[in-house]
Design an enzyme around this catalytic site. Structure first.
Site, mmCIF file in Angstrom:
data_model
loop_
_atom_site.group_PDB
_atom_site.id
_atom_site.type_symbol
_atom_site.label_atom_id
_atom_site.label_comp_id
_atom_site.label_asym_id
_atom_site.label_seq_id
_atom_site.Cartn_x
_atom_site.Cartn_y
_atom_site.Cartn_z
ATOM 1 C CE LYS A 199 -3.606 -0.268 2.878
ATOM 2 N NZ LYS A 199 -4.401 -0.606 4.101
ATOM 3 C CD GLU B 211 -2.160 -2.569 6.329
ATOM 4 O OE1 GLU B 211 -3.144 -2.941 5.665
ATOM 5 O OE2 GLU B 211 -2.161 -1.545 7.027
ATOM 6 C CE LYS B 212 -1.884 -13.319 6.793
ATOM 7 N NZ LYS B 212 -1.014 -14.292 6.122
ATOM 8 C CG LEU C 131 -6.812 -8.816 7.190
ATOM 9 C CD1 LEU C 131 -7.527 -7.751 8.003
ATOM 10 C CD2 LEU C 131 -6.334 -9.934 8.097
ATOM 11 C CG HIS D 222 -9.770 -1.010 -2.795
ATOM 12 N ND1 HIS D 222 -9.880 -2.115 -1.996
ATOM 13 C CD2 HIS D 222 -8.804 -1.291 -3.695
ATOM 14 C CE1 HIS D 222 -9.015 -3.031 -2.390
ATOM 15 N NE2 HIS D 222 -8.354 -2.566 -3.427
ATOM 16 C CG ASN E 34 -10.910 8.649 6.219
ATOM 17 O OD1 ASN E 34 -9.821 8.728 5.648
ATOM 18 N ND2 ASN E 34 -11.751 7.679 5.981
ATOM 19 N NE ARG F 27 -12.171 12.493 4.072
ATOM 20 C CZ ARG F 27 -12.894 11.413 3.870
ATOM 21 N NH1 ARG F 27 -14.163 11.384 4.218
ATOM 22 N NH2 ARG F 27 -12.366 10.316 3.338
ATOM 23 C CB VAL G 191 -19.442 10.051 1.517
ATOM 24 C CG1 VAL G 191 -20.678 9.905 0.644
ATOM 25 C CG2 VAL G 191 -18.316 10.730 0.750
ATOM 26 N NE ARG H 188 -20.349 6.419 -0.614
ATOM 27 C CZ ARG H 188 -19.106 6.774 -0.342
ATOM 28 N NH1 ARG H 188 -18.348 7.279 -1.297
ATOM 29 N NH2 ARG H 188 -18.606 6.615 0.865
HETATM 30 P P1 ADP Z 1 -7.577 4.192 0.941
HETATM 31 O O1 ADP Z 1 -7.087 5.308 1.814
HETATM 32 O O2 ADP Z 1 -6.953 4.211 -0.409
HETATM 33 O O3 ADP Z 1 -9.071 4.108 0.908
HETATM 34 P P2 ADP Z 1 -7.458 2.013 2.912
HETATM 35 O O4 ADP Z 1 -6.235 1.681 3.676
HETATM 36 O O5 ADP Z 1 -8.558 2.707 3.635
HETATM 37 O O6 ADP Z 1 -7.020 2.843 1.600
HETATM 38 O O7 ADP Z 1 -8.045 0.707 2.261
HETATM 39 C C1 ADP Z 1 -9.145 0.754 1.379
HETATM 40 C C2 ADP Z 1 -9.723 -0.632 1.169
HETATM 41 O O8 ADP Z 1 -8.723 -1.542 0.695
HETATM 42 C C3 ADP Z 1 -10.259 -1.288 2.424
HETATM 43 O O9 ADP Z 1 -11.573 -0.884 2.738
HETATM 44 C C4 ADP Z 1 -10.182 -2.758 2.015
HETATM 45 O O10 ADP Z 1 -11.247 -3.051 1.127
HETATM 46 C C5 ADP Z 1 -8.882 -2.847 1.233
HETATM 47 N N1 ADP Z 1 -7.731 -3.184 2.110
HETATM 48 C C6 ADP Z 1 -6.866 -2.312 2.692
HETATM 49 N N2 ADP Z 1 -5.952 -2.961 3.468
HETATM 50 C C7 ADP Z 1 -6.237 -4.280 3.380
HETATM 51 C C8 ADP Z 1 -5.675 -5.482 3.966
HETATM 52 N N3 ADP Z 1 -4.633 -5.439 4.807
HETATM 53 N N4 ADP Z 1 -6.252 -6.670 3.654
HETATM 54 C C9 ADP Z 1 -7.325 -6.730 2.813
HETATM 55 N N5 ADP Z 1 -7.897 -5.655 2.231
HETATM 56 C C10 ADP Z 1 -7.372 -4.428 2.499
#
Ligand code: ADP
Length: 449
Positions: free
Chosen positions: A158, A200-201, A203, A235, A289, A291, A294, A337
């Site tokens: 990420k 990250e792991k 999930l 996402h 977040n 803020r 939505v 939405r």
């Molecule tokens: P962004 O800021 O781009 O929205 P997030 O960290 O909030 O990124 O992650 C957005 C989405 O990505 C999560 O809601 C989930 O669907 C997926 N995701 C993020 N991290 C993981 C993870 N470690 N394992 C599985 N899915 C993940």
């Protein structure tokens, strides 16, 4: 007391803030690009200022244009809505330097939470459970491989500066790592100008559960339960509900307390959302977040509070109008939405609205800036409305959603309305048993082009 608030946003969220201002007896100032001269937020505000040409970078994202509009109109404070400058620490810093009140957290808190690695470290130190992963950024492929071996495949790579679901890649096996690592870095560089990534792991079947928190900036904070936003495409959330169908009262109280205590300890001010992945009864922090979200209306529905009003109150230095004990969860709420997008590819569909009719009746709220004859400009986000329903329980909310979708008319452009009617027919949606991958799989089966 604030006399006048400038809203640095457009669309439904600008209307949302104008409504709160009006109920509080505060004058509102809309800002708009030349593409938005006829927009509803301009019509509804007490005053408006044109801040530039259509592209966001030259209008809604232009810090000098917005600060000038604030000075010309004599506004005391700025509400950023969501998106645009709402999580831009430099913007907030500029306002702090100009003695303009930002209705939201401090630039320091925005900066901490805007960098995902610092955010994770901070939350970990505050006792919030996190996803196992790398300690900070991963500089090269060799380190990435080592980390992945330690935590075990599959892993997700990420972007540190990430947002909006971009710059994320999954590596299921060691063989997939090289490609995933390089693509994630390239995407992060392209989207955010910063190629730092972390691991990250991954999930496999989590739900996306987020906790709404609210602080007064003086060490007091509460939580307003959770929202389940697992129904996502790429996402991006499309359907949100509160309370989460998988969360019981004891779990809610436990994770809510952890979150409220964490933000109280950092003297957080205003609304915030702590996002988790939830799997096998465990919470894993992914981001905060700083803020209004939505999907905040589902929380407002079940707790009967106006979160924008509270944001304005604490920005004025007043206490929140409720304590944790005052917050009693009532019923169930769902938001969908409505995007101007063409299925099956969800391609943006700007254009003229030839007919618009919002649904009504008990427990129905439609937040939208549409009107008959409105022309959706091609420059901005495709969200054109949010339909929120509230019922005494989940089955009542689902039935109300089906009924309200049947009343909603948006003619002239393609929208995501048919998607929701189709989803409501699915037994898993009715049962509330879905994870973050459910919608993608469903779309593949049902909407494949
Ligand atoms: P962004 O800021 O781009 O929205 P997030 O960290 O909030 O990124 O992650 C957005 C989405 O990505 C999560 O809601 C989930 O669907 C997926 N995701 C993020 N991290 C993981 C993870 N470690 N394992 C599985 N899915 C993940």
């Amino acid at each position: 007391m604030f006399q006048k608030i400038l809203i640095a946003n457009r669309g439904e969220i600008a209307l949302r803030v104008i409504r709160a201002c009006r109920e509080m007896g505060i004058r509102s100032v809309a800002v708009h690009s030349t593409a938005d001269s006829d927009a509803m937020h301009v019509r509804m505000a007490d005053e408006s200022v044109c801040i530039g040409p259509p592209p966001g970078a030259q209008s809604y994202l232009s810090i000098p244009a917005i600060v000038s509009a604030c000075e010309i109109s004599g506004a005391d404070a700025i509400h950023p809505g969501y998106g645009f400058l709402s999580e831009n620490a430099n913007f907030v810093q500029v306002l702090e330097d100009h003695d303009i009140t930002f209705i939201g957290p401090t630039s320091d808190h925005i900066r901490i939470m805007g960098d995902k690695i610092t955010a994770k470290d901070t939350m970990k130190a505050l006792g919030v459970p996190c996803v196992p992963g790398s300690d900070g950024g991963v500089p090269d492929l060799a380190t990435a491989e080592k980390v992945a071996e330690q935590i075990g495949y599959p892993v997700i790579i990420k972007a540190t500066a990430g947002g909006g679901g971009r710059g994320m890649k999954v590596a299921r096996t060691a063989a997939e790592m090289t490609r995933a690592f390089q693509t994630a870095r390239a995407e992060a560089k392209g989207a955010f100008g910063n190629d730092e990534v972390y691991i990250e792991k991954y999930l496999e079947k989590p739900r996306h559960i987020e906790v709404q928190v609210f602080g007064d900036g003086k060490g007091n904070a509460v939580h307003l339960g959770e929202r389940d936003c697992s129904l996502q495409r790429r996402h991006q959330k499309v359907f949100e509900e509160a309370p989460g169908p998988a969360i019981d009262a004891e779990t809610r109280a436990r994770i809510g307390k952890v979150c409220a205590e964490a933000v109280a300890r950092i003297n957080y001010i205003g609304a915030g959302t702590i996002e988790f992945l939830y799997e096998n009864g465990e919470f894993f922090f992914i981001e905060m977040n700083t803020r209004l979200q939505v999907e905040h209306p589902v929380t407002e529905a079940i707790f009967g509070v106006d979160l924008v009003r509270e944001q304005i109150r604490v920005a004025e230095g007043l206490p929140m109008s409720f304590t944790q004990d005052d917050l009693v969860l009532n019923g169930h709420a769902i938001e969908v939405r409505i995007n101007a997008e063409k299925l099956p590819n969800f391609s943006p569909c700007p254009g003229r609205i030839t007919a618009f009719h919002a649904p009504g009746g008990l427990g129905v709220r439609m937040d939208s800036a549409l009107y008959d004859g409105y022309v959706i400009p091609p420059y901005y986000d495709s969200l054109i409305g949010k339909l929120i329903v509230h019922g005494r329980d989940r089955p009542e909310a689902l039935a109300r959603l089906a009924r309200a979708l049947g009343e909603l008319i948006v003619d002239g452009v393609d929208t995501t309305i048919p998607l929701f009617s189709a989803l409501l027919a699915e037994p898993e949606i009715q049962a509330g048993s879905y994870d973050i991958h459910w919608l993608e799989r469903w779309l593949e089966r049902n909407l494949a082009a």
